[in-house]
Motif scaffolding. Structure first.
Motif, mmCIF file in Angstrom:
data_model
loop_
_atom_site.group_PDB
_atom_site.id
_atom_site.type_symbol
_atom_site.label_atom_id
_atom_site.label_comp_id
_atom_site.label_asym_id
_atom_site.label_seq_id
_atom_site.Cartn_x
_atom_site.Cartn_y
_atom_site.Cartn_z
ATOM 1 N N ARG A 385 0.828 -1.213 0.000
ATOM 2 C CA ARG A 385 0.000 0.000 0.000
ATOM 3 C C ARG A 385 0.859 1.258 0.000
ATOM 4 O O ARG A 385 0.467 2.286 -0.561
ATOM 5 N N GLN A 386 2.029 1.189 0.637
ATOM 6 C CA GLN A 386 2.912 2.347 0.731
ATOM 7 C C GLN A 386 3.972 2.381 -0.372
ATOM 8 O O GLN A 386 4.809 3.283 -0.385
ATOM 9 N N ARG A 387 3.946 1.408 -1.295
ATOM 10 C CA ARG A 387 4.993 1.318 -2.316
ATOM 11 C C ARG A 387 4.832 2.415 -3.355
ATOM 12 O O ARG A 387 3.734 2.663 -3.844
ATOM 13 N N ARG A 388 5.947 3.043 -3.697
ATOM 14 C CA ARG A 388 5.961 4.084 -4.734
ATOM 15 C C ARG A 388 6.953 3.663 -5.819
ATOM 16 O O ARG A 388 8.127 3.425 -5.538
ATOM 17 N N ILE A 389 6.484 3.634 -7.055
ATOM 18 C CA ILE A 389 7.306 3.213 -8.184
ATOM 19 C C ILE A 389 7.851 4.456 -8.882
ATOM 20 O O ILE A 389 7.080 5.361 -9.226
ATOM 21 N N PRO A 390 9.167 4.545 -9.118
ATOM 22 C CA PRO A 390 9.711 5.713 -9.826
ATOM 23 C C PRO A 390 9.136 5.839 -11.233
ATOM 24 O O PRO A 390 8.844 4.837 -11.903
ATOM 25 N N THR A 391 8.989 7.070 -11.678
ATOM 26 C CA THR A 391 8.402 7.316 -13.002
ATOM 27 C C THR A 391 9.222 6.700 -14.132
ATOM 28 O O THR A 391 8.642 6.109 -15.058
ATOM 29 N N PRO A 392 10.568 6.776 -14.136
ATOM 30 C CA PRO A 392 11.322 6.122 -15.217
ATOM 31 C C PRO A 392 11.086 4.616 -15.276
ATOM 32 O O PRO A 392 10.970 4.048 -16.369
ATOM 33 N N ALA A 393 11.008 3.977 -14.110
ATOM 34 C CA ALA A 393 10.765 2.538 -14.102
ATOM 35 C C ALA A 393 9.385 2.210 -14.669
ATOM 36 O O ALA A 393 9.216 1.223 -15.399
ATOM 37 N N LEU A 394 8.397 3.037 -14.359
ATOM 38 C CA LEU A 394 7.049 2.810 -14.886
ATOM 39 C C LEU A 394 7.014 2.947 -16.401
ATOM 40 O O LEU A 394 6.431 2.111 -17.108
ATOM 41 N N ASN A 395 7.650 3.976 -16.941
ATOM 42 C CA ASN A 395 7.587 4.211 -18.379
ATOM 43 C C ASN A 395 8.436 3.207 -19.153
ATOM 44 O O ASN A 395 8.074 2.825 -20.270
ATOM 45 N N ASN A 396 9.550 2.763 -18.570
ATOM 46 C CA ASN A 396 10.333 1.706 -19.215
ATOM 47 C C ASN A 396 9.539 0.404 -19.261
ATOM 48 O O ASN A 396 9.559 -0.311 -20.277
ATOM 49 N N TRP A 397 8.857 0.113 -18.154
ATOM 50 C CA TRP A 397 8.001 -1.084 -18.122
ATOM 51 C C TRP A 397 6.891 -0.981 -19.165
ATOM 52 O O TRP A 397 6.595 -1.937 -19.874
ATOM 53 N N LEU A 398 6.290 0.190 -19.284
ATOM 54 C CA LEU A 398 5.199 0.383 -20.242
ATOM 55 C C LEU A 398 5.691 0.236 -21.682
ATOM 56 O O LEU A 398 5.013 -0.336 -22.534
ATOM 57 N N LYS A 399 6.900 0.718 -21.939
ATOM 58 C CA LYS A 399 7.423 0.702 -23.295
ATOM 59 C C LYS A 399 7.923 -0.681 -23.704
ATOM 60 O O LYS A 399 7.705 -1.113 -24.853
ATOM 61 N N ILE A 425 0.139 7.351 -2.911
ATOM 62 C CA ILE A 425 0.080 6.018 -2.315
ATOM 63 C C ILE A 425 -1.132 5.939 -1.401
ATOM 64 O O ILE A 425 -1.772 6.939 -1.089
ATOM 65 N N GLY A 426 -1.441 4.723 -0.949
ATOM 66 C CA GLY A 426 -2.507 4.488 0.027
ATOM 67 C C GLY A 426 -3.905 4.872 -0.414
ATOM 68 O O GLY A 426 -4.490 5.738 0.226
ATOM 69 N N PRO A 427 -4.511 4.247 -1.446
ATOM 70 C CA PRO A 427 -3.939 3.193 -2.284
ATOM 71 C C PRO A 427 -3.093 3.753 -3.424
ATOM 72 O O PRO A 427 -3.210 4.944 -3.744
ATOM 73 N N PRO A 428 -2.262 2.923 -4.050
ATOM 74 C CA PRO A 428 -1.464 3.393 -5.181
ATOM 75 C C PRO A 428 -2.363 3.904 -6.306
ATOM 76 O O PRO A 428 -3.263 3.213 -6.762
ATOM 77 N N THR A 429 -2.102 5.142 -6.730
ATOM 78 C CA THR A 429 -2.905 5.791 -7.764
ATOM 79 C C THR A 429 -1.983 6.263 -8.874
ATOM 80 O O THR A 429 -0.961 6.913 -8.602
ATOM 81 N N PHE A 430 -2.340 5.933 -10.122
ATOM 82 C CA PHE A 430 -1.484 6.212 -11.267
ATOM 83 C C PHE A 430 -2.179 7.171 -12.222
ATOM 84 O O PHE A 430 -3.371 7.030 -12.514
ATOM 85 N N LEU A 431 -1.397 8.130 -12.701
ATOM 86 C CA LEU A 431 -1.882 9.123 -13.658
ATOM 87 C C LEU A 431 -1.373 8.736 -15.045
ATOM 88 O O LEU A 431 -0.162 8.551 -15.244
ATOM 89 N N ILE A 432 -2.280 8.592 -16.025
ATOM 90 C CA ILE A 432 -1.904 8.167 -17.367
ATOM 91 C C ILE A 432 -2.394 9.188 -18.395
ATOM 92 O O ILE A 432 -3.476 9.754 -18.253
ATOM 93 N N PHE A 433 -1.548 9.410 -19.421
ATOM 94 C CA PHE A 433 -1.874 10.315 -20.521
ATOM 95 C C PHE A 433 -2.031 9.472 -21.778
ATOM 96 O O PHE A 433 -1.093 8.759 -22.168
ATOM 97 N N THR A 434 -3.197 9.538 -22.406
ATOM 98 C CA THR A 434 -3.496 8.683 -23.543
ATOM 99 C C THR A 434 -3.934 9.512 -24.743
ATOM 100 O O THR A 434 -4.088 10.739 -24.654
ATOM 101 N N ASN A 435 -4.145 8.800 -25.847
ATOM 102 C CA ASN A 435 -4.658 9.439 -27.062
ATOM 103 C C ASN A 435 -6.174 9.369 -27.155
ATOM 104 O O ASN A 435 -6.744 9.721 -28.181
ATOM 105 N N GLN A 436 -6.812 8.918 -26.080
ATOM 106 C CA GLN A 436 -8.262 8.729 -26.095
ATOM 107 C C GLN A 436 -8.989 10.028 -25.766
ATOM 108 O O GLN A 436 -8.513 10.836 -24.960
ATOM 109 N N LYS A 437 -10.152 10.201 -26.385
ATOM 110 C CA LYS A 437 -10.988 11.368 -26.110
ATOM 111 C C LYS A 437 -12.086 11.057 -25.097
ATOM 112 O O LYS A 437 -12.810 11.949 -24.681
ATOM 113 N N ALA A 438 -12.197 9.777 -24.703
ATOM 114 C CA ALA A 438 -13.192 9.340 -23.715
ATOM 115 C C ALA A 438 -12.472 8.454 -22.702
ATOM 116 O O ALA A 438 -11.401 7.906 -22.985
ATOM 117 N N PRO A 439 -13.017 8.298 -21.491
ATOM 118 C CA PRO A 439 -12.369 7.443 -20.488
ATOM 119 C C PRO A 439 -12.181 6.020 -20.992
ATOM 120 O O PRO A 439 -12.985 5.500 -21.770
#
Length: 529
Positions: A385-399, A425-439
């Motif tokens: 619940r308290q884990r925070r993932i660095p942004t570079p690690a997240l984007n490398n994983w995504l790519k 954190i608490g709970p882990p919440t992620f912000l994503i930027f997409t090409n979508q115009k709807a959720p």
């Protein structure tokens, strides 16, 4: 509660206003207050501050010493535990009822403890009613007329408490970041209080086979290993239509409130009965609140016994005999507990699909069987619940590791994720930027969630997504509008041209047809002449 604080214990017979006085002294609404007697049963702890000093306040249930029923006897036992650690006892009485034999009996009981005690004569709502407190001078201890509901006379009571106890200076209480808040939730009579007593190693909550024994939230802070935990035993949550007493409705509200302030929720399920609709409803509360969850299957020893009995009944049927070899006898002890546990877990996952991330532990709170597995699971869920993932690690994983097209719905616009970062954190919440115009569709969010869990091990905790929808700039919008305008003007011109061409052709046809007809008429007329 801080151990060095001197304890002021509130006692009295049922329905004299003890919980009202507790709430007034602590400045909270921890204890349930109704006109129904016998609501408070467990010890409720709070903190009072007065003139720069601090006291620990303990609310106890209504005492009836001669009542041999289970719950009144347990209330008396809980009161004795509080009295042993008390610095001052406050006997609350009802001014409108006068001095009753039960009040005199309780006064004699408190006198035998050797602890200093005073009498708070409650429900003195006006100065003209102070004469009603005179009869209580017969007991021979200081008398304080009060109105707990309005706060009248409570300051004099606190001044007396400061005189008779060695209190310490008040310190601003802050939530320690290392303390793990754990709420024990579930339906009535599934073993929540028994589990709390097992975890803390003492008889902290009243345990009885009567459903709904626990009414108030019972808090207790303990240390286990190198960590500190604050356990909250909540009242059994039932459907609104099943609650009749006002206190039951309030206890459900307070149980939900206890759930909202915890880090990890222990969802206790009766192993004999299995997962019911009520369990599923409570599980949905935990998922909606964003708490980490551990599913606790309690009474597992009884569930194994029930499974063996069911297997014996099945073996005695004609079909059961046909499945055995000739002369083979059914042996109940041959039931494989591991296989039973596997089948049980599969059934739970089917009924609680939305808690697929929650670990499951099978135990018996009464005997302590497998109860030692609970603390490691709580720690694991809290750390996730308290884990925070660095942004570079997240984007490398995504790519590199996520195939975004796998989660795309057929026929829908292909999803592209430009950027992802963890917002909190608490709970882990992620912000994503997409090409979508709807959720994003919920199935695609579930796909991303499963990929995240497989990579970063968010066990026992929910995951939330916040999507930033694509916004086009004003220039592109103007260009698109102008292009649409050019296209429409060209279409209009082409339509007008087509119409004019069709109109000229028809006129020429009509003229030619009329001209041909007139020439033939003139020729025939000349022939006739």
């Amino acid at each position: 509660m801080t151990a060095q604080l001197p304890s002021l214990v509130i006692l009295g017979r049922p329905n004299v206003g003890k919980s009202t006085l507790f709430n007034r002294l602590t400045g909270t609404r921890r204890s349930i207050v109704t006109n129904e007697p016998g609501i408070t049963r467990d010890r409720i702890y709070g903190k009072a501050e007065w003139r720069g000093r601090a006291l620990e306040i303990v609310d106890t249930g209504g005492i009836v010493p001669d009542d041999k029923a289970l719950i009144p006897q347990e209330i008396l036992r809980q009161a004795h535990v509080a009295i042993k650690k008390a610095a001052l006892l406050v006997l609350v009485v009802d001014s409108q009822a006068g001095l009753t034999p039960l009040d005199e009996e309780l006064a004699r009981l408190l006198r035998t403890t050797g602890k200093p005690f005073v009498i708070a004569v409650n429900k003195v709502d006006a100065p003209s009613q102070e004469a009603n407190a005179g009869v209580f001078h017969r007991i021979g201890v200081p008398i304080f007329p009060i109105a707990a509901e309005h706060g009248t006379g409570v300051d004099d009571l606190l001044d007396e408490a400061l005189k008779q106890t060695e209190v310490i200076a008040s310190v601003e209480e802050e939530k320690q970041p290392g303390v793990i808040e754990v709420a024990i939730i579930g339906r009535p009579n599934v073993g929540k209080s028994t589990l709390l007593n097992r975890m803390v190693g003492e008889e902290r909550s009243i345990v009885s086979p009567i459903p709904g024994t626990t009414m108030d939230n019972v808090d207790l802070e303990i240390a286990h290993g190198d960590r500190s935990y604050r356990f909250v035993d909540t009242a059994g949550i039932r459907r609104k239509g099943k609650t009749t007493l006002v206190a039951e409705k309030l206890s459900v509200v307070m149980a939900r409130r206890g759930l909202e302030r915890c880090d990890v929720a222990l969802l206790v399920v009766d192993g004999e009965q299995g997962v019911t609709q009520g369990d599923a409803q409570i599980a949905s509360y935990t998922e909606e609140s964003g708490r980490s969850v551990v599913i606790v299957i309690n009474k597992w020893d009884l569930a194994v016994v029930a499974a063996r009995a069911a297997a014996s009944r099945d073996a005695a049927t004609t079909k059961g005999k046909a499945r055995r070899a000739p002369g083979e006898q059914h042996r109940p002890e041959n039931l494989d507990p591991g296989r039973l546990m596997f089948d049980y877990e599969k059934m739970i996952r089917t009924k609680l699909k939305f808690l697929s991330y929650a670990p499951i532990v099978f135990l018996s709170a009464k005997t302590g069987e497998r109860a030692d597995k609970l603390f490691p699971l709580i720690n694991q869920c809290w750390e996730a619940r308290q884990r925070r993932i660095p942004t570079p690690a997240l984007n490398n994983w995504l790519k590199e590791e996520v195939d975004l097209q796998r989660g795309t719905t057929p026929g829908a616009r292909p999803v592209r994720i430009y950027y992802i970062t963890q917002a909190k954190i608490g709970p882990p919440t992620f912000l994503i930027f997409t090409n979508q115009k709807a959720p994003l569709h919920f199935s695609y969010e579930r796909f991303l969630e499963n990929q995240l869990r497989a990579k970063f091990d968010f066990v026992g905790t929910p995951i939330r997504f916040i999507q930033r929808l694509r916004k086009r700039d004003e220039k592109s919008e103007r260009d698109e509008q102008s292009s649409r305008g050019d296209k429409s003007s060209r279409r209009d011109k082409s339509r007008r041209g087509n119409k004019s061409s069709r109109g000229g052709k028809s006129s020429r046809t009509q003229d030619s047809s009329r001209g041909g007809k007139s020439s033939r008429t003139e020729e025939s007329a000349r022939d006739d002449k």
